[in-house]
Design a protein around this motif. Structure first.
Motif, short mmCIF file in Angstrom:
data_model
loop_
_atom_site.label_atom_id
_atom_site.label_comp_id
_atom_site.label_asym_id
_atom_site.label_seq_id
_atom_site.Cartn_x
_atom_site.Cartn_y
_atom_site.Cartn_z
N ASN A 1 46.50 47.90 75.98
CA ASN A 1 47.17 46.60 75.90
C ASN A 1 46.50 45.63 74.92
O ASN A 1 46.86 44.46 74.87
CB ASN A 1 47.34 45.92 77.26
CG ASN A 1 48.31 46.69 78.14
OD1 ASN A 1 49.18 47.38 77.62
ND2 ASN A 1 48.14 46.57 79.45
N VAL A 2 45.53 46.14 74.14
CA VAL A 2 45.04 45.35 73.01
C VAL A 2 45.61 45.99 71.73
O VAL A 2 46.61 45.52 71.20
CB VAL A 2 43.50 45.25 72.97
CG1 VAL A 2 43.05 44.45 71.75
CG2 VAL A 2 42.98 44.62 74.26
N GLU A 3 45.01 47.13 71.29
CA GLU A 3 45.54 47.76 70.07
C GLU A 3 46.68 48.74 70.36
O GLU A 3 47.41 49.12 69.43
CB GLU A 3 44.43 48.45 69.26
CG GLU A 3 43.81 49.67 69.92
CD GLU A 3 42.55 49.35 70.73
OE1 GLU A 3 42.21 48.16 70.83
OE2 GLU A 3 41.92 50.30 71.26
N SER B 1 41.11 39.33 58.33
CA SER B 1 39.71 39.24 58.80
C SER B 1 39.16 40.60 59.19
O SER B 1 37.95 40.77 59.33
CB SER B 1 39.63 38.28 59.99
OG SER B 1 40.50 38.70 61.02
N PHE B 2 40.02 41.59 59.38
CA PHE B 2 39.59 42.96 59.74
C PHE B 2 39.54 43.90 58.54
O PHE B 2 39.18 45.06 58.68
CB PHE B 2 40.58 43.56 60.75
CG PHE B 2 40.25 43.27 62.19
CD1 PHE B 2 39.16 42.51 62.56
CD2 PHE B 2 41.06 43.80 63.20
CE1 PHE B 2 38.87 42.26 63.90
CE2 PHE B 2 40.78 43.56 64.53
CZ PHE B 2 39.68 42.78 64.89
N ILE B 3 39.98 43.42 57.36
CA ILE B 3 40.08 44.30 56.19
C ILE B 3 38.94 43.97 55.22
O ILE B 3 38.85 42.84 54.75
CB ILE B 3 41.44 44.10 55.46
CG1 ILE B 3 42.62 44.24 56.44
CG2 ILE B 3 41.57 45.07 54.29
CD1 ILE B 3 42.90 45.60 56.97
N GLU C 1 32.24 45.18 71.32
CA GLU C 1 30.77 45.20 71.42
C GLU C 1 30.12 44.81 70.09
O GLU C 1 28.94 44.51 70.05
CB GLU C 1 30.27 46.56 71.92
CG GLU C 1 30.25 47.70 70.89
CD GLU C 1 31.62 48.35 70.67
OE1 GLU C 1 32.64 47.76 71.06
OE2 GLU C 1 31.65 49.44 70.08
N ARG C 2 30.88 44.89 68.98
CA ARG C 2 30.35 44.44 67.68
C ARG C 2 30.92 43.07 67.32
O ARG C 2 31.04 42.71 66.16
CB ARG C 2 30.66 45.47 66.58
CG ARG C 2 30.02 46.83 66.84
CD ARG C 2 30.10 47.73 65.62
NE ARG C 2 30.28 49.12 65.97
CZ ARG C 2 29.29 49.97 66.30
NH1 ARG C 2 28.05 49.54 66.31
NH2 ARG C 2 29.55 51.22 66.60
N ASP C 3 31.39 42.36 68.33
CA ASP C 3 31.86 40.99 68.17
C ASP C 3 33.12 40.89 67.32
O ASP C 3 33.37 39.85 66.68
CB ASP C 3 30.74 40.11 67.58
CG ASP C 3 30.88 38.66 68.02
OD1 ASP C 3 31.56 38.42 69.04
OD2 ASP C 3 30.36 37.77 67.33
N ALA C 4 33.93 41.96 67.31
CA ALA C 4 35.15 41.92 66.50
C ALA C 4 36.11 40.84 67.01
O ALA C 4 36.90 40.29 66.24
CB ALA C 4 35.84 43.28 66.53
N GLY C 5 36.03 40.53 68.32
CA GLY C 5 36.91 39.51 68.88
C GLY C 5 36.75 38.17 68.19
O GLY C 5 37.70 37.38 68.10
N GLU D 1 46.95 37.51 70.77
CA GLU D 1 47.67 37.38 69.50
C GLU D 1 47.58 38.66 68.68
O GLU D 1 48.54 39.09 68.06
CB GLU D 1 47.12 36.20 68.69
CG GLU D 1 48.07 35.04 68.71
CD GLU D 1 47.54 33.87 67.92
OE1 GLU D 1 48.28 33.35 67.10
OE2 GLU D 1 46.37 33.49 68.15
N TYR D 2 46.38 39.28 68.71
CA TYR D 2 46.22 40.55 68.00
C TYR D 2 47.23 41.57 68.53
O TYR D 2 47.92 42.27 67.78
CB TYR D 2 44.79 41.09 68.13
CG TYR D 2 44.64 42.40 67.40
CD1 TYR D 2 44.53 42.43 66.01
CD2 TYR D 2 44.69 43.62 68.07
CE1 TYR D 2 44.46 43.62 65.31
CE2 TYR D 2 44.62 44.81 67.39
CZ TYR D 2 44.49 44.80 66.00
OH TYR D 2 44.43 45.99 65.32
#
Ligand code: CP
Length: 307
Positions: free
Chosen positions: A267-269, A191-193, A226-230, A238-239
């Motif tokens: 602690n996210v990426e 979903s990120f690619i 801020e660009r709604d990537a979540g 999970e990410y």
């Protein structure tokens, strides 16, 4: 800066053009490290920093570079401007052009705005990040950081990890690194690619552990909340579990170097320990950002073609 001579992206730059910027930036890095006097090659030139989006590293290092190189700098932001009275972007730009600025440093959330501004002003325009299109000074400072460590970009294996679809940093890295002969990959949840990213000459990895084992360096991107990537992820936890950079993952390839353009979601990426580990080039990237921006002002003022 008599003839408009913009710096809008790395996509169309040749290897010689990129190497000239890197050489000039390297000269500035050595001068700054040794506290050598820096020639004010842009003395008396008027620059306006048009940041329509928030920034720390890019804005501050452009402002510092402007002072070091002798420019008169003015800062513009949405807040406090006549946008609140309904003035359009184009009218704003035409009014700024009437004040005869020599240079415009532009950050905007919409791709192509620096180019649009370049078509409506007489001064030079520098892209400081436009939407998900390009962030060319970031791409160059990333490449400079890799080059300082590895001494050569040609043949390096670099993987860009994370939120590629929202990332102007990814695009500038792909264009610049590939032009210099690096092998570039991307890794992240599908979903990120972006679809068809292979057309840019990059390989796609699904497994971060495999990517870490098979690359010399990874450039870890911020999940752009801020660009709604979540919303493209089941959850941030999970990410982090499947793609987050930790010392345990780094131990799969202890020689790997870690970059991150900032700001980081710790602690996210990436976790804190990895970000300050011996593998990290993250603060060297920030130091190199000042030298890259000095080099861009210097070369534009000498009418070097950076298009
Ligand atoms: N890397 C980067 O562009 O950071 P800022 O948004 O803080 O300028």
């Amino acid at each position: 800066m008599n003839h408009p001579n913009h710096f809008l992206g790395l996509k169309l730059l040749s290897r010689d053009q990129i190497e000239e910027i890197l050489d000039r930036a390297s000269f500035y890095r050595t001068s700054l490290d040794n506290s050598n006097k820096i020639t004010k090659s842009c003395i008396g030139k008027n620059v306006i920093n048009l940041f329509f989006e928030n920034s720390t590293r890019t804005r501050v290092s452009f402002e510092l570079a402007e002072k070091i190189i002798g420019m008169n700098a003015v800062n513009f932001s949405n807040d406090g401007s006549s946008f609140s009275k309904g003035e359009s972007l184009l009218d704003t730009i035409k009014n700024l052009n009437a004040m005869k600025f020599d240079c415009y440093v532009v950050r905007h959330s919409v791709p192509g705005i620096p180019k649009l501004i370049s078509q409506n002003v007489e001064g030079n325009v520098i892209n400081a990040g436009d939407g998900a299109a390009e962030h060319p000074t970031q791409g160059l400072l990333d490449i400079m950081s890799l080059n300082r460590y590895f001494k050569c970009i040609k043949g390096l294996r670099i993987c860009i990890v994370g939120d590629i679809s929202h990332s102007r940093v990814a695009m500038s890295n792909i264009f610049g690194l590939r032009t210099l002969g690096a092998k570039v990959s991307v890794c992240g949840p599908r979903s990120f690619i972006p679809k068809n990213i292979e057309a840019l000459g990059v390989e796609v990895y699904d497994d971060i552990d495999q990517a870490i084992k098979e690359h010399d360096a990874i450039n870890v991107l911020r999940v752009q909340l801020e660009r709604d990537a979540g919303s493209l992820l089941p959850s941030l936890q999970e990410y982090s579990k499947f793609y987050g950079i930790t010392m345990k993952r780094i131990s799969l390839n202890p020689k790997i170097k870690i970059l991150h353009p900032g700001p980081m979601n710790i602690n996210v990426e990436i976790d804190y320990e990895s970000s300050v580990s011996r593998n990290s080039l993250i603060f060297d990237q920030v130091t190199n950002g000042l030298s890259i921006r000095l080099a861009i002002f210097d070369l534009l003022s000498s009418n070097k073609n950076l298009k």
